[in-house]
Scaffold this motif. Structure first.
Motif, PDB file in Angstrom:
ATOM      1  N   PRO A   1       0.801  -1.244   0.000  1.00 49.83           N
ATOM      2  CA  PRO A   1       0.000   0.000   0.000  1.00 49.83           C
ATOM      3  C   PRO A   1       0.821   1.275   0.000  1.00 49.83           C
ATOM      4  O   PRO A   1       0.268   2.364  -0.221  1.00 49.83           O
ATOM      5  CB  PRO A   1      -0.820  -0.120   1.294  1.00 49.83           C
ATOM      6  N   ALA A   2       2.122   1.172   0.247  1.00 52.42           N
ATOM      7  CA  ALA A   2       2.954   2.374   0.269  1.00 52.42           C
ATOM      8  C   ALA A   2       2.961   3.088  -1.080  1.00 52.42           C
ATOM      9  O   ALA A   2       3.266   4.281  -1.149  1.00 52.42           O
ATOM     10  CB  ALA A   2       4.383   2.010   0.671  1.00 52.42           C
ATOM     11  N   GLN A   3       2.600   2.371  -2.141  1.00 47.42           N
ATOM     12  CA  GLN A   3       2.609   2.995  -3.464  1.00 47.42           C
ATOM     13  C   GLN A   3       1.501   4.031  -3.632  1.00 47.42           C
ATOM     14  O   GLN A   3       1.640   4.961  -4.433  1.00 47.42           O
ATOM     15  CB  GLN A   3       2.464   1.910  -4.541  1.00 47.42           C
ATOM     16  N   TRP A   4       0.395   3.876  -2.909  1.00 50.47           N
ATOM     17  CA  TRP A   4      -0.698   4.834  -3.065  1.00 50.47           C
ATOM     18  C   TRP A   4      -0.935   5.704  -1.834  1.00 50.47           C
ATOM     19  O   TRP A   4      -1.616   6.730  -1.921  1.00 50.47           O
ATOM     20  CB  TRP A   4      -2.005   4.114  -3.413  1.00 50.47           C
ATOM     21  N   MET A   5      -0.373   5.345  -0.710  1.00 52.47           N
ATOM     22  CA  MET A   5      -0.622   6.114   0.516  1.00 52.47           C
ATOM     23  C   MET A   5      -0.251   7.594   0.391  1.00 52.47           C
ATOM     24  O   MET A   5      -0.976   8.453   0.918  1.00 52.47           O
ATOM     25  CB  MET A   5       0.112   5.473   1.692  1.00 52.47           C
ATOM     26  N   PRO A   6       0.876   7.950  -0.281  1.00 53.93           N
ATOM     27  CA  PRO A   6       1.173   9.387  -0.410  1.00 53.93           C
ATOM     28  C   PRO A   6       0.110  10.173  -1.169  1.00 53.93           C
ATOM     29  O   PRO A   6       0.039  11.397  -1.041  1.00 53.93           O
ATOM     30  CB  PRO A   6       2.505   9.385  -1.178  1.00 53.93           C
TER      31      PRO A   6
ATOM     32  N   GLY B   1      -0.473 -12.368   1.309  1.00 56.71           N
ATOM     33  CA  GLY B   1       0.051 -11.082   0.872  1.00 56.71           C
ATOM     34  C   GLY B   1      -1.035 -10.064   0.600  1.00 56.71           C
ATOM     35  O   GLY B   1      -0.963  -8.912   1.059  1.00 56.71           O
ATOM     36  N   LEU B   2      -2.061 -10.466  -0.145  1.00 61.88           N
ATOM     37  CA  LEU B   2      -3.100  -9.515  -0.524  1.00 61.88           C
ATOM     38  C   LEU B   2      -4.000  -9.156   0.641  1.00 61.88           C
ATOM     39  O   LEU B   2      -4.432  -7.994   0.772  1.00 61.88           O
ATOM     40  CB  LEU B   2      -3.923 -10.068  -1.689  1.00 61.88           C
ATOM     41  N   LEU B   3      -4.307 -10.122   1.502  1.00 57.18           N
ATOM     42  CA  LEU B   3      -5.141  -9.809   2.661  1.00 57.18           C
ATOM     43  C   LEU B   3      -4.427  -8.848   3.598  1.00 57.18           C
ATOM     44  O   LEU B   3      -5.065  -7.954   4.189  1.00 57.18           O
ATOM     45  CB  LEU B   3      -5.530 -11.090   3.394  1.00 57.18           C
ATOM     46  N   ALA B   4      -3.113  -9.015   3.734  1.00 59.33           N
ATOM     47  CA  ALA B   4      -2.355  -8.065   4.554  1.00 59.33           C
ATOM     48  C   ALA B   4      -2.432  -6.665   3.958  1.00 59.33           C
ATOM     49  O   ALA B   4      -2.675  -5.676   4.668  1.00 59.33           O
ATOM     50  CB  ALA B   4      -0.898  -8.518   4.666  1.00 59.33           C
ATOM     51  N   ALA B   5      -2.238  -6.568   2.648  1.00 59.92           N
ATOM     52  CA  ALA B   5      -2.323  -5.267   1.979  1.00 59.92           C
ATOM     53  C   ALA B   5      -3.728  -4.687   2.068  1.00 59.92           C
ATOM     54  O   ALA B   5      -3.907  -3.473   2.242  1.00 59.92           O
ATOM     55  CB  ALA B   5      -1.900  -5.414   0.519  1.00 59.92           C
ATOM     56  N   THR B   6      -4.744  -5.531   1.960  1.00 67.06           N
ATOM     57  CA  THR B   6      -6.129  -5.078   1.976  1.00 67.06           C
ATOM     58  C   THR B   6      -6.525  -4.542   3.347  1.00 67.06           C
ATOM     59  O   THR B   6      -7.124  -3.457   3.463  1.00 67.06           O
ATOM     60  CB  THR B   6      -7.066  -6.229   1.576  1.00 67.06           C
ATOM     61  N   VAL B   7      -6.207  -5.300   4.385  1.00 70.36           N
ATOM     62  CA  VAL B   7      -6.556  -4.857   5.743  1.00 70.36           C
ATOM     63  C   VAL B   7      -5.854  -3.548   6.071  1.00 70.36           C
ATOM     64  O   VAL B   7      -6.463  -2.607   6.616  1.00 70.36           O
ATOM     65  CB  VAL B   7      -6.185  -5.950   6.764  1.00 70.36           C
ATOM     66  N   GLU B   8      -4.567  -3.474   5.728  1.00 67.14           N
ATOM     67  CA  GLU B   8      -3.833  -2.230   5.991  1.00 67.14           C
ATOM     68  C   GLU B   8      -4.433  -1.055   5.219  1.00 67.14           C
ATOM     69  O   GLU B   8      -4.562   0.051   5.752  1.00 67.14           O
ATOM     70  CB  GLU B   8      -2.368  -2.419   5.590  1.00 67.14           C
ATOM     71  N   SER B   9      -4.827  -1.298   3.974  1.00 68.46           N
ATOM     72  CA  SER B   9      -5.395  -0.234   3.148  1.00 68.46           C
ATOM     73  C   SER B   9      -6.726   0.255   3.701  1.00 68.46           C
ATOM     74  O   SER B   9      -6.989   1.464   3.741  1.00 68.46           O
ATOM     75  CB  SER B   9      -5.577  -0.726   1.708  1.00 68.46           C
ATOM     76  N   ILE B  10      -7.570  -0.670   4.110  1.00 70.00           N
ATOM     77  CA  ILE B  10      -8.883  -0.285   4.648  1.00 70.00           C
ATOM     78  C   ILE B  10      -8.727   0.517   5.933  1.00 70.00           C
ATOM     79  O   ILE B  10      -9.376   1.555   6.125  1.00 70.00           O
ATOM     80  CB  ILE B  10      -9.748  -1.539   4.882  1.00 70.00           C
ATOM     81  N   VAL B  11      -7.857   0.038   6.819  1.00 67.14           N
ATOM     82  CA  VAL B  11      -7.648   0.747   8.088  1.00 67.14           C
ATOM     83  C   VAL B  11      -7.100   2.146   7.832  1.00 67.14           C
ATOM     84  O   VAL B  11      -7.555   3.131   8.432  1.00 67.14           O
ATOM     85  CB  VAL B  11      -6.692  -0.053   8.997  1.00 67.14           C
ATOM     86  N   TRP B  12      -6.125   2.242   6.922  1.00 60.77           N
ATOM     87  CA  TRP B  12      -5.542   3.546   6.594  1.00 60.77           C
ATOM     88  C   TRP B  12      -6.600   4.481   5.998  1.00 60.77           C
ATOM     89  O   TRP B  12      -6.694   5.645   6.383  1.00 60.77           O
ATOM     90  CB  TRP B  12      -4.393   3.343   5.623  1.00 60.77           C
TER      91      TRP B  12
END
Length: 291
Positions: free
Chosen positions: A34-39, A148-159
């Motif tokens: 998710p670091a690619q879109w967080m900024p 991998g994807l579930l980790a990215a998904t959960v982090e993205s939703i929380v963020w």
């Protein structure tokens, strides 16, 4: 016999350190994705307005018609949740390549160590060994992709909810489709990776085949914008993988000469698996495998 081999292969997945290390690796990559879109997410800040003001003033200096300069055009546009879902779907391609390399290394390690030759002294039916190991590789690929994807998904939703509120992440159905299709994609990649190892007799050539697919796709993607792309590009594994995971990313391609969708993407990978199996089984039956 095949059932016993499958149970043995699944036991190997549970107890081999290589599989455990792979889960840790893919989990770390999923958290970094998710670091690619967080900024590009989050409410506009004072810094964003300062940069916009700087761009707006520069526009006024060189633009002949000042009315052509609009302040809002220089402001960052925060991503909405559908764009986040699209970014997650794009991350699947990177995770998929890592999954492919992990599976190729996992299956190919038995070729280099001689363990496969030893197993064949106890299991003379080579086709059963190939099929059971390929199916286990498919399970490994699906699990790795899911982690991998579930980790990215959960982090993205929380963020995203932390930035915009609890009700901001709304299109859950679309996201569930991406996750489900990505897990299936991981399974397909696992089976394909294992079959390539059996077909090409080891890790190096199988990994090179996967890298070549990525390079050819990137080359074809560059050609696409020149208008010279051939139909063959749209039968490439990377492009079809994206069509499987998130068809919206390729369905709007004005250059696409063929319809795309999850069913066509799944069908493509099943055909590839069938062709690789048809080639790998007879070759593996005749190959001299040393213990």
């Amino acid at each position: 016999m095949l059932g016993n081999l499958l149970r043995a292969e699944f036991s190997r997945l549970l107890y081999r350190r290589r599989a455990t290390y792979s889960l840790v690796l893919i989990l770390a990559l999923g958290l970094l994705a998710p670091a690619q879109w967080m900024p590009s997410t989050g409410p506009l800040t004072a810094q964003d307005h300062a940069w916009a003001q700087e761009g707006y003033q520069s526009c006024l200096e060189w633009e002949e018609f000042p009315d052509a300069c609009v302040y809002d055009q220089f402001l960052r546009v925060p991503m909405d949740f559908p764009e986040v879902v699209s970014s997650l779907a794009s991350s699947v391609l990177f995770l998929g390549f890592v999954v492919f390399l992990v599976v190729v290394t996992y299956v190919g390690s038995d070729f280099s160590s001689g363990a496969l030759g030893t197993q064949l002294t106890f299991t003379p039916r080579r086709w059963a060994v190939l099929v059971s190991r390929s199916l286990a590789a498919g399970v490994l690929g699906a699990v790795l992709m899911a982690v991998g994807l579930l980790a990215a998904t959960v982090e993205s939703i929380v963020w995203f909810m932390a930035m915009f509120g609890f009700n901001a992440a709304t299109p859950a159905i679309d996201l569930l489709g991406v996750v489900g299709a990505a897990i299936a994609y991981g399974a397909f990649l696992g089976v394909i990776g294992a079959l390539l190892v059996f077909l090409l007799n080891g890790t190096v050539l199988a990994a090179a085949a996967g890298l070549l697919a990525v390079i050819v796709t990137a080359w074809g993607d560059a050609l696409m914008y020149t208008g010279s792309t051939s139909l063959a590009f749209y039968f490439g594994p990377v492009w079809q993988g994206l069509a499987l995971v998130y068809p919206a990313l390729v369905a709007g391609d004005v250059y696409a000469p063929i319809p795309v969708g999850r069913l066509t993407g799944a069908g493509y990978h099943l055909v590839v698996i069938a062709l690789l199996a048809a080639l790998a089984i007879p070759l593996f039956e005749r190959r001299d495998v040393k213990g």
